[in-house]
Scaffold this motif. Structure first.
Motif, PDB file in Angstrom:
ATOM      1  N   LEU A 164       0.833  -1.199   0.000  1.00 58.81           N
ATOM      2  CA  LEU A 164       0.000   0.000   0.000  1.00 58.81           C
ATOM      3  C   LEU A 164       0.871   1.254   0.000  1.00 58.81           C
ATOM      4  O   LEU A 164       1.934   1.288   0.631  1.00 58.81           O
ATOM      5  CB  LEU A 164      -0.905   0.045   1.231  1.00 58.81           C
ATOM      6  CG  LEU A 164      -2.281  -0.636   1.144  1.00 58.81           C
ATOM      7  CD1 LEU A 164      -2.141  -2.113   0.824  1.00 58.81           C
ATOM      8  CD2 LEU A 164      -3.063  -0.423   2.433  1.00 58.81           C
ATOM      9  N   PHE A 165       0.401   2.292  -0.683  1.00 58.15           N
ATOM     10  CA  PHE A 165       1.022   3.604  -0.556  1.00 58.15           C
ATOM     11  C   PHE A 165       0.376   4.339   0.613  1.00 58.15           C
ATOM     12  O   PHE A 165      -0.641   3.896   1.164  1.00 58.15           O
ATOM     13  CB  PHE A 165       0.886   4.413  -1.856  1.00 58.15           C
ATOM     14  CG  PHE A 165      -0.512   4.771  -2.246  1.00 58.15           C
ATOM     15  CD1 PHE A 165      -1.132   5.915  -1.742  1.00 58.15           C
ATOM     16  CD2 PHE A 165      -1.224   3.987  -3.150  1.00 58.15           C
ATOM     17  CE1 PHE A 165      -2.428   6.254  -2.113  1.00 58.15           C
ATOM     18  CE2 PHE A 165      -2.522   4.321  -3.535  1.00 58.15           C
ATOM     19  CZ  PHE A 165      -3.120   5.462  -3.009  1.00 58.15           C
ATOM     20  N   PHE A 166       0.949   5.492   1.002  1.00 55.62           N
ATOM     21  CA  PHE A 166       0.366   6.279   2.086  1.00 55.62           C
ATOM     22  C   PHE A 166       0.193   7.716   1.628  1.00 55.62           C
ATOM     23  O   PHE A 166       1.099   8.324   1.056  1.00 55.62           O
ATOM     24  CB  PHE A 166       1.231   6.251   3.345  1.00 55.62           C
ATOM     25  CG  PHE A 166       0.482   6.653   4.592  1.00 55.62           C
ATOM     26  CD1 PHE A 166      -0.079   5.692   5.427  1.00 55.62           C
ATOM     27  CD2 PHE A 166       0.293   8.000   4.900  1.00 55.62           C
ATOM     28  CE1 PHE A 166      -0.817   6.071   6.553  1.00 55.62           C
ATOM     29  CE2 PHE A 166      -0.436   8.380   6.021  1.00 55.62           C
ATOM     30  CZ  PHE A 166      -0.988   7.412   6.853  1.00 55.62           C
ATOM     31  N   LEU A 167      -1.001   8.242   1.868  1.00 54.28           N
ATOM     32  CA  LEU A 167      -1.294   9.650   1.635  1.00 54.28           C
ATOM     33  C   LEU A 167      -1.304  10.364   2.976  1.00 54.28           C
ATOM     34  O   LEU A 167      -2.158  10.084   3.832  1.00 54.28           O
ATOM     35  CB  LEU A 167      -2.654   9.799   0.949  1.00 54.28           C
ATOM     36  CG  LEU A 167      -3.290  11.199   0.978  1.00 54.28           C
ATOM     37  CD1 LEU A 167      -2.433  12.218   0.241  1.00 54.28           C
ATOM     38  CD2 LEU A 167      -4.701  11.158   0.399  1.00 54.28           C
ATOM     39  N   ASP A 168      -0.357  11.264   3.174  1.00 52.03           N
ATOM     40  CA  ASP A 168      -0.317  12.067   4.388  1.00 52.03           C
ATOM     41  C   ASP A 168      -1.348  13.187   4.244  1.00 52.03           C
ATOM     42  O   ASP A 168      -1.176  14.106   3.446  1.00 52.03           O
ATOM     43  CB  ASP A 168       1.087  12.650   4.564  1.00 52.03           C
ATOM     44  CG  ASP A 168       1.257  13.435   5.856  1.00 52.03           C
ATOM     45  OD1 ASP A 168       0.258  13.629   6.585  1.00 52.03           O
ATOM     46  OD2 ASP A 168       2.396  13.872   6.137  1.00 52.03           O
ATOM     47  N   SER A 169      -2.430  13.099   5.022  1.00 48.46           N
ATOM     48  CA  SER A 169      -3.485  14.117   4.933  1.00 48.46           C
ATOM     49  C   SER A 169      -3.015  15.479   5.435  1.00 48.46           C
ATOM     50  O   SER A 169      -3.663  16.492   5.207  1.00 48.46           O
ATOM     51  CB  SER A 169      -4.720  13.664   5.721  1.00 48.46           C
ATOM     52  OG  SER A 169      -5.250  12.482   5.163  1.00 48.46           O
ATOM     53  N   ARG A 170      -1.891  15.466   6.102  1.00 48.75           N
ATOM     54  CA  ARG A 170      -1.240  16.697   6.578  1.00 48.75           C
ATOM     55  C   ARG A 170      -2.124  17.470   7.552  1.00 48.75           C
ATOM     56  O   ARG A 170      -2.445  18.644   7.372  1.00 48.75           O
ATOM     57  CB  ARG A 170      -0.858  17.578   5.389  1.00 48.75           C
ATOM     58  CG  ARG A 170       0.332  18.491   5.635  1.00 48.75           C
ATOM     59  CD  ARG A 170       1.622  17.710   5.781  1.00 48.75           C
ATOM     60  NE  ARG A 170       2.770  18.596   5.951  1.00 48.75           N
ATOM     61  CZ  ARG A 170       4.019  18.177   6.154  1.00 48.75           C
ATOM     62  NH1 ARG A 170       4.283  16.872   6.198  1.00 48.75           N
ATOM     63  NH2 ARG A 170       5.007  19.021   6.302  1.00 48.75           N
ATOM     64  N   THR A 171      -2.501  16.777   8.632  1.00 44.88           N
ATOM     65  CA  THR A 171      -3.280  17.435   9.676  1.00 44.88           C
ATOM     66  C   THR A 171      -2.377  18.107  10.704  1.00 44.88           C
ATOM     67  O   THR A 171      -2.878  18.717  11.653  1.00 44.88           O
ATOM     68  CB  THR A 171      -4.202  16.419  10.380  1.00 44.88           C
ATOM     69  OG1 THR A 171      -3.426  15.328  10.863  1.00 44.88           O
ATOM     70  CG2 THR A 171      -5.268  15.909   9.409  1.00 44.88           C
ATOM     71  N   THR A 172      -1.053  17.992  10.534  1.00 41.00           N
ATOM     72  CA  THR A 172      -0.087  18.690  11.376  1.00 41.00           C
ATOM     73  C   THR A 172       1.174  18.975  10.574  1.00 41.00           C
ATOM     74  O   THR A 172       1.612  18.131   9.784  1.00 41.00           O
ATOM     75  CB  THR A 172       0.282  17.865  12.628  1.00 41.00           C
ATOM     76  OG1 THR A 172       1.344  18.538  13.343  1.00 41.00           O
ATOM     77  CG2 THR A 172       0.770  16.473  12.254  1.00 41.00           C
ATOM     78  N   PRO A 173       1.773  20.139  10.788  1.00 39.49           N
ATOM     79  CA  PRO A 173       3.040  20.424  10.116  1.00 39.49           C
ATOM     80  C   PRO A 173       4.205  19.622  10.704  1.00 39.49           C
ATOM     81  O   PRO A 173       5.299  19.607  10.141  1.00 39.49           O
ATOM     82  CB  PRO A 173       3.236  21.929  10.348  1.00 39.49           C
ATOM     83  CG  PRO A 173       2.450  22.221  11.592  1.00 39.49           C
ATOM     84  CD  PRO A 173       1.267  21.297  11.549  1.00 39.49           C
ATOM     85  N   LYS A 174       3.938  18.937  11.826  1.00 35.54           N
ATOM     86  CA  LYS A 174       4.983  18.146  12.481  1.00 35.54           C
ATOM     87  C   LYS A 174       5.003  16.691  12.008  1.00 35.54           C
ATOM     88  O   LYS A 174       5.685  15.845  12.600  1.00 35.54           O
ATOM     89  CB  LYS A 174       4.788  18.188  14.000  1.00 35.54           C
ATOM     90  CG  LYS A 174       4.923  19.583  14.595  1.00 35.54           C
ATOM     91  CD  LYS A 174       4.709  19.573  16.098  1.00 35.54           C
ATOM     92  CE  LYS A 174       4.842  20.979  16.682  1.00 35.54           C
ATOM     93  NZ  LYS A 174       4.631  20.978  18.154  1.00 35.54           N
ATOM     94  N   SER A 175       4.289  16.388  10.948  1.00 32.53           N
ATOM     95  CA  SER A 175       4.224  15.015  10.437  1.00 32.53           C
ATOM     96  C   SER A 175       5.617  14.450  10.158  1.00 32.53           C
ATOM     97  O   SER A 175       6.462  15.103   9.552  1.00 32.53           O
ATOM     98  CB  SER A 175       3.400  14.976   9.155  1.00 32.53           C
ATOM     99  OG  SER A 175       3.478  13.699   8.552  1.00 32.53           O
TER     100      SER A 175
END
Length: 262
Positions: free
Chosen positions: A157-168
């Motif tokens: 699987l790939f991963f999509l970072d929804s970017r709910t934090t700039p600290k990801s």
């Protein structure tokens, strides 16, 4: 089997037919790309049917262990769309009960995190990837995200970072683990009003001036009918600037290639 073959296999017959159609007409379309992701499928939410009727390819993020998880995933897959696991993850603020069943929380052991991620993948038919539902706390947690991304790699699987934090920590960990990752550029309906959603579509258009590809996330649920209506009304004009694609079509050939960052 390489990652590209795995994703093609996961698309199934409907996805392959749609991919061939898009490829055949690509020469007449703009070079730039828009990937729309619609979160929160799986709970019979408002706007579900309207989203599935949109005449564009998009990515359906389906929550696991919900009443319509399998029905929504099957419907999206039959339409040739990307299906991904919308993995519930603990935020910095908010109540755990908002997350739904099987959520990843910071108090879990390594073993339990792995168990829950594997169970979620197993519960969402045709999943080709994963993104985070909420998760501002978890996506900044290196211990937990390393386990999540390791399972994604094992399952292809790939991963999509929804970017709910700039600290990801997701892009760096994904590169280290060689997991293909893409990153959300903007939320379309973080405010539930037609005027705001239309304004976010304007931002999407402006981002296309400086980006080859733009990923934007909308939702079924409270804003679902408004978001689907704005999207439907924007397709013709946006198609003059860019092609609508699934997120899987934006994946880097290697996790060490340039990431699609905001």
């Amino acid at each position: 089997m390489n990652n590209g073959c795995r994703w093609m296999k996961k698309l199934g017959t409907g996805g392959l037919l749609l991919a061939l159609l898009l490829w055949a007409t690509a020469a007449d379309q703009p070079d730039k790309q828009i990937a729309i992701v619609i979160d929160d499928f799986g709970n019979g939410m408002s706007g579900t049917e309207e989203m599935l009727k949109l005449q564009i390819p998009f990515t359906a993020a389906v929550m696991p262990f919900m009443p319509t998880t399998k029905r929504d995933a099957e419907a999206a897959f039959k339409r040739g769309l990307d299906v991904i696991v919308h993995m519930p993850m603990e935020p910095n603020r908010g109540k755990k009960e908002w997350l739904g069943p099987g959520a990843i929380t910071a108090d879990l052991s390594d073993e339990e995190v792995r168990k829950r991620v594997e169970a979620a993948i197993d519960d969402v038919p045709h999943a080709a990837g994963m993104n985070n539902h909420m998760g501002s706390k978890i996506t900044a947690d290196e211990r937990i995200m390393r386990i999540v991304l390791t399972v994604c790699k094992e399952r292809g699987l790939f991963f999509l970072d929804s970017r709910t934090t700039p600290k990801s920590v997701i892009p760096e960990l994904a590169a280290d683990l060689d997991v293909p990752v893409v990153v959300n550029h903007l939320f379309l309906d973080d405010v539930y009003s037609t005027s705001h959603i239309a304004g976010q579509m304007g931002k999407l258009k402006r981002k296309l001036q400086d980006h080859v590809s733009v990923i934007a996330i909308g939702h079924v649920g409270p804003p679902g009918l408004k978001t689907s209506a704005v999207l439907r009304g924007s397709i013709a004009e946006l198609s003059k600037q860019a092609r609508f694609v699934r997120v899987s079509e934006l994946l880097p050939s290697s996790a060490h290639d340039n990431q699609i960052l905001p």
